[in-house]
Design a protein around this motif. Structure first.
Motif, PDB file in Angstrom:
ATOM      1  N   LEU A 161      -3.317   2.368   4.827  1.00  0.00           N
ATOM      2  CA  LEU A 161      -3.466   1.226   3.931  1.00  0.00           C
ATOM      3  C   LEU A 161      -2.753   1.455   2.602  1.00  0.00           C
ATOM      4  CD1 LEU A 161      -7.218   0.306   4.564  1.00  0.00           C
ATOM      5  CD2 LEU A 161      -5.170  -0.786   5.502  1.00  0.00           C
ATOM      6  N   GLU A 162      -2.649   2.710   2.183  1.00  0.00           N
ATOM      7  CA  GLU A 162      -1.921   2.999   0.940  1.00  0.00           C
ATOM      8  C   GLU A 162      -0.457   2.591   1.078  1.00  0.00           C
ATOM      9  OE1 GLU A 162      -0.807   6.843  -1.872  1.00  0.00           O
ATOM     10  OE2 GLU A 162      -1.213   7.091   0.257  1.00  0.00           O
ATOM     11  N   ARG A 163       0.156   2.917   2.206  1.00  0.00           N
ATOM     12  CA  ARG A 163       1.557   2.551   2.412  1.00  0.00           C
ATOM     13  C   ARG A 163       1.728   1.036   2.448  1.00  0.00           C
ATOM     14  NH1 ARG A 163       0.867   7.306   5.504  1.00  0.00           N
ATOM     15  NH2 ARG A 163       2.395   8.917   4.978  1.00  0.00           N
ATOM     16  N   ILE A 164       0.796   0.354   3.103  1.00  0.00           N
ATOM     17  CA  ILE A 164       0.871  -1.112   3.154  1.00  0.00           C
ATOM     18  C   ILE A 164       0.741  -1.689   1.746  1.00  0.00           C
ATOM     19  CG2 ILE A 164      -0.218  -3.197   4.067  1.00  0.00           C
ATOM     20  CD1 ILE A 164      -1.198  -1.514   6.431  1.00  0.00           C
ATOM     21  N   PHE A 165      -0.216  -1.181   0.983  1.00  0.00           N
ATOM     22  CA  PHE A 165      -0.463  -1.690  -0.374  1.00  0.00           C
ATOM     23  C   PHE A 165       0.743  -1.447  -1.272  1.00  0.00           C
ATOM     24  CE2 PHE A 165      -2.381  -1.653  -4.617  1.00  0.00           C
ATOM     25  CZ  PHE A 165      -3.138  -2.810  -4.558  1.00  0.00           C
ATOM     26  N   ILE A 166       1.370  -0.280  -1.153  1.00  0.00           N
ATOM     27  CA  ILE A 166       2.544   0.032  -1.974  1.00  0.00           C
ATOM     28  C   ILE A 166       3.683  -0.930  -1.678  1.00  0.00           C
ATOM     29  CG2 ILE A 166       4.371   1.746  -2.331  1.00  0.00           C
ATOM     30  CD1 ILE A 166       2.251   3.914  -2.061  1.00  0.00           C
ATOM     31  N   VAL A 167       3.919  -1.183  -0.385  1.00  0.00           N
ATOM     32  CA  VAL A 167       4.991  -2.114  -0.006  1.00  0.00           C
ATOM     33  C   VAL A 167       4.702  -3.508  -0.563  1.00  0.00           C
ATOM     34  CG1 VAL A 167       6.115  -3.261   1.936  1.00  0.00           C
ATOM     35  CG2 VAL A 167       5.647  -0.812   2.042  1.00  0.00           C
ATOM     36  N   VAL A 168       3.455  -3.966  -0.430  1.00  0.00           N
ATOM     37  CA  VAL A 168       3.094  -5.304  -0.909  1.00  0.00           C
ATOM     38  C   VAL A 168       3.254  -5.405  -2.421  1.00  0.00           C
ATOM     39  CG1 VAL A 168       1.189  -6.942  -1.151  1.00  0.00           C
ATOM     40  CG2 VAL A 168       1.553  -5.791   1.024  1.00  0.00           C
ATOM     41  N   VAL A 169       2.787  -4.400  -3.153  1.00  0.00           N
ATOM     42  CA  VAL A 169       2.877  -4.422  -4.619  1.00  0.00           C
ATOM     43  C   VAL A 169       4.332  -4.427  -5.068  1.00  0.00           C
ATOM     44  CG1 VAL A 169       2.421  -3.078  -6.702  1.00  0.00           C
ATOM     45  CG2 VAL A 169       0.627  -3.383  -5.007  1.00  0.00           C
ATOM     46  N   ILE A 170       5.167  -3.601  -4.453  1.00  0.00           N
ATOM     47  CA  ILE A 170       6.583  -3.542  -4.846  1.00  0.00           C
ATOM     48  C   ILE A 170       7.292  -4.856  -4.536  1.00  0.00           C
ATOM     49  CG2 ILE A 170       8.785  -2.425  -4.330  1.00  0.00           C
ATOM     50  CD1 ILE A 170       7.279   0.187  -3.988  1.00  0.00           C
ATOM     51  N   VAL A 171       6.993  -5.438  -3.371  1.00  0.00           N
ATOM     52  CA  VAL A 171       7.611  -6.720  -3.020  1.00  0.00           C
ATOM     53  C   VAL A 171       7.197  -7.804  -4.009  1.00  0.00           C
ATOM     54  CG1 VAL A 171       7.662  -8.549  -1.281  1.00  0.00           C
ATOM     55  CG2 VAL A 171       7.927  -6.171  -0.591  1.00  0.00           C
ATOM     56  N   LEU A 172       5.902  -7.847  -4.344  1.00  0.00           N
ATOM     57  CA  LEU A 172       5.431  -8.848  -5.310  1.00  0.00           C
ATOM     58  C   LEU A 172       6.044  -8.625  -6.690  1.00  0.00           C
ATOM     59  CD1 LEU A 172       1.636  -9.121  -4.365  1.00  0.00           C
ATOM     60  CD2 LEU A 172       3.471 -10.738  -3.843  1.00  0.00           C
ATOM     61  N   ALA A 173       6.190  -7.354  -7.082  1.00  0.00           N
ATOM     62  CA  ALA A 173       6.789  -7.059  -8.380  1.00  0.00           C
ATOM     63  C   ALA A 173       8.251  -7.499  -8.421  1.00  0.00           C
ATOM     64  CB  ALA A 173       6.674  -5.569  -8.684  1.00  0.00           C
ATOM     65  N   LEU A 174       8.981  -7.212  -7.357  1.00  0.00           N
ATOM     66  CA  LEU A 174      10.379  -7.654  -7.299  1.00  0.00           C
ATOM     67  C   LEU A 174      10.477  -9.178  -7.316  1.00  0.00           C
ATOM     68  CD1 LEU A 174      11.867  -5.142  -4.677  1.00  0.00           C
ATOM     69  CD2 LEU A 174      12.281  -5.196  -7.143  1.00  0.00           C
ATOM     70  N   GLY A 175       9.572  -9.816  -6.580  1.00  0.00           N
ATOM     71  CA  GLY A 175       9.568 -11.277  -6.581  1.00  0.00           C
ATOM     72  C   GLY A 175       9.269 -11.845  -7.954  1.00  0.00           C
ATOM     73  N   ALA A 176       8.292 -11.247  -8.650  1.00  0.00           N
ATOM     74  CA  ALA A 176       7.958 -11.724  -9.993  1.00  0.00           C
ATOM     75  C   ALA A 176       9.103 -11.499 -10.962  1.00  0.00           C
ATOM     76  CB  ALA A 176       6.700 -11.015 -10.492  1.00  0.00           C
ATOM     77  N   ALA A 177       9.784 -10.346 -10.819  1.00  0.00           N
ATOM     78  CA  ALA A 177      10.920 -10.066 -11.705  1.00  0.00           C
ATOM     79  C   ALA A 177      12.058 -11.048 -11.470  1.00  0.00           C
ATOM     80  CB  ALA A 177      11.395  -8.631 -11.488  1.00  0.00           C
ATOM     81  N   LEU A 178      12.356 -11.345 -10.211  1.00  0.00           N
ATOM     82  CA  LEU A 178      13.447 -12.280  -9.920  1.00  0.00           C
ATOM     83  C   LEU A 178      13.093 -13.705 -10.328  1.00  0.00           C
ATOM     84  CD1 LEU A 178      14.563 -10.937  -6.403  1.00  0.00           C
ATOM     85  CD2 LEU A 178      15.715 -10.615  -8.599  1.00  0.00           C
ATOM     86  N   MET A 179      11.839 -14.085 -10.123  1.00  0.00           N
ATOM     87  CA  MET A 179      11.429 -15.457 -10.460  1.00  0.00           C
ATOM     88  C   MET A 179      11.342 -15.695 -11.961  1.00  0.00           C
ATOM     89  SD  MET A 179      11.246 -17.072  -7.649  1.00  0.00           S
ATOM     90  CE  MET A 179      10.315 -18.547  -8.031  1.00  0.00           C
TER      91      MET A 179
END
Length: 357
Positions: A135-153
Motif C-alpha cells: 500500500l505504501e507503493r500505491i500511495f506514493i504513486v498516487v500522491v506523486i501523480v496528484l502532485a504533478l497534476g496539481a502543478a501542471l493545472m
C-alpha cells in the motif's frame, strides 16, 4: 539605502516585517514542538522525525513568504510578482508532497517497529508488513501523480491544452490498456495480494517445485529466497492464477513426517517409546504432536510413519532429520533383525541346486 526605505510606505514595511516574523515564529514553534515530542518517549513521534520534516517545512514557509505582496513591494519585485507567485505555488505543491511522503514513511516505520517479524509466531507481523509495503507503493504513486497534476493545472495554458486533449484521452487510454494489459494485470494482482494476502512477507512457500521464503512483494513481482540462497522472481499474477503451497498461511507451526521401512519383526511399542524419548530430549519439538503409525505393509517391509510438530518449517526440517537418524540408530543397535531383509527359503536339494546355479 536610506533613500530606498524612505520611499517605501510604512504600512508596506510593517506588513512585510509582520509576515516574515509570523512565518519565522511558526516555523521555529513547529520545529521545537516536534523536537520536544520526539525527545519524549511517551509520544509517538520518532526522534528522527524532525530531521526529515525540517527541510520540507522550511520550503513550505518560504513559499508562503514569497507570496507576500508587501515583500514584493519592499524589494521592488512587483514586475516579477506573477513569476514569483507561480514559483511559490510549485514550491507549496512540492513541499506538501514531500511532507506527505515523509509522514507516510514515519507512520509506516512507527507501526512496523511494533511488530517483530523475526519471532517464531509472527503471523500478524507479516500481515502488517505485507500490507504496508504494497500500500505504501500505491500511495506514493498516487500522491506523486496528484502532485504533478496539481502543478501542471496551475498553469492556464497547460490547463487549456489538457481540456482540449481530454476528448482523445479515452481512445488513447484504450490503446494503452490493450498494449499494457499484462502490466496493468500485474499491478491489480499486487493490490489484490495486499488485501486478500494469499502470501505474506516471510511466508514459506513451494513454487515451481522450489522451497523458499517470500523475501519481497512489489506491485508487479514477488521475490522468493530459495533455501540454497537463489532467488526466484515470479510475477504477482502467478499467485492469483496458479496453485501453490503456502506452509505458513494461518500459522508458522508445522508437522514433520518421517518414513522408515522395517522388517515385520520390529517391536512397535519400543519404537514408540524411543520416538517419545528422542522428542523429549530436543528443543526442536514444540511438545504438541508425537505419533508413530504403521501406514503400509508391503511384501518385503513394513512402512512406519512418525509424526512430530515444530514451531516453524526450518525447525521441522531439522527435527525430521534428527528423528530419522536416531530411530535408525536405535534399530541398528538394539534390534538389527528389525531392519529390512530379503528372505530366501531353501527347500529340498532341487531348490539348493537351482540356487547354486
Amino acid at each position: 539605502m536610506e533613500q530606498i526605505f524612505e520611499n517605501i510606505d510604512n504600512q508596506t514595511l510593517l506588513y512585510a516585517t509582520g509576515t516574515f516574523v509570523l512565518l519565522t515564529i511558526l516555523y521555529i514553534s513547529t520545529y521545537f514542538i516536534l523536537r520536544k515530542l520526539g525527545s519524549n518517549p511517551k509520544y509517538l513521534v520518532p526522534k528522527d522525525a524532525m530531521k526529515r520534516v525540517s527541510k520540507p517545512l522550511f520550503i513550505l514557509f518560504l513559499s508562503f513568504l514569497l507570496r507576500s505582496k508587501s515583500l514584493h513591494t519592499l524589494l521592488y519585485l512587483n514586475d516579477y510578482s506573477f513569476v514569483i507567485k507561480k514559483s511559490s505555488t510549485l514550491l507549496i505543491i512540492f513541499s506538501i508532497t514531500w511532507l506527505i511522503l515523509v509522514a507516510l514513511k514515519v507512520s509506516k516505520n512507527l507501526i512496523i517497529n511494533n511488530y517483530d517479524v523475526g519471532t517464531s509466531d509472527n503471523l500478524k507481523a507479516r500481515k502488517i508488513y505485507t500490507q504496508f509495503n504494497i500500500l505504501e507503493r500505491i500511495f506514493i504513486v498516487v500522491v506523486i501523480v496528484l502532485a504533478l497534476g496539481a502543478a501542471l493545472m496551475s498553469f492556464e495554458s497547460i490547463r487549456e491544452i489538457g481540456v482540449s486533449l481530454f476528448a482523445s484521452a479515452g481512445v488513447a487510454g484504450i490503446i494503452i490498456g490493450f498494449s499494457a494489459q499484462k502490466l496493468i494485470g500485474s499491478i491489480l494482482a499486487g493490490i489484490q495480494i495486499a488485501f486478500t494476502q494469499p502470501i505474506k512477507f516471510d511466508d514459506v512457500v513451494i513454487v515451481e517445485g522450489e522451497w523458499g521464503r517470500i523475501e519481497e512483494i512489489t506491485l508487479t513481482y514477488v521475490v522468493i529466497k530459495i533455501w540454497d540462497k537463489r532467488r526466484l522472481i515470479v510475477p504477482t499474477t502467478y499467485f492469483i492464477e496458479k496453485p501453490f503451497q503456502n506452509w505458513t498461511k494461518t500459522s508458522a507451526d508445522l508437522m514433520g513426517t518421517v518414513f522408515i521401512h522395517t522388517d515385520y519383526r520390529v517391536p512397535f511399542d519400543k519404537l514408540r517409546e524411543e520416538l517419545t524419548r528422542i522428542l523429549s530430549s530436543t528443543d526442536l519439538w514444540d511438545g504438541k504432536v508425537n505419533v508413530l503409525q504403521v501406514t503400509d505393509a508391503k511384501a518385503q517391509s513394513v512402512e512406519i510413519r512418525a509424526l512430530m510438530s515444530a514451531v516453524d518449517s526450518p525447525t521441522a526440517w531439522d527435527l525430521r532429520v534428527l528423528v530419522r537418524e536416531k530411530l535408525i540408530g536405535f534399530l541398528q543397535e538394539n534390534y538389527p533383525e528389525s531392519l529390512p531383509h530379503t528372505r530366501l527359503y531353501l527347500k529340498d536339494g532341487l531348490t539348493t541346486k537351482t540356487f547354486q546355479k
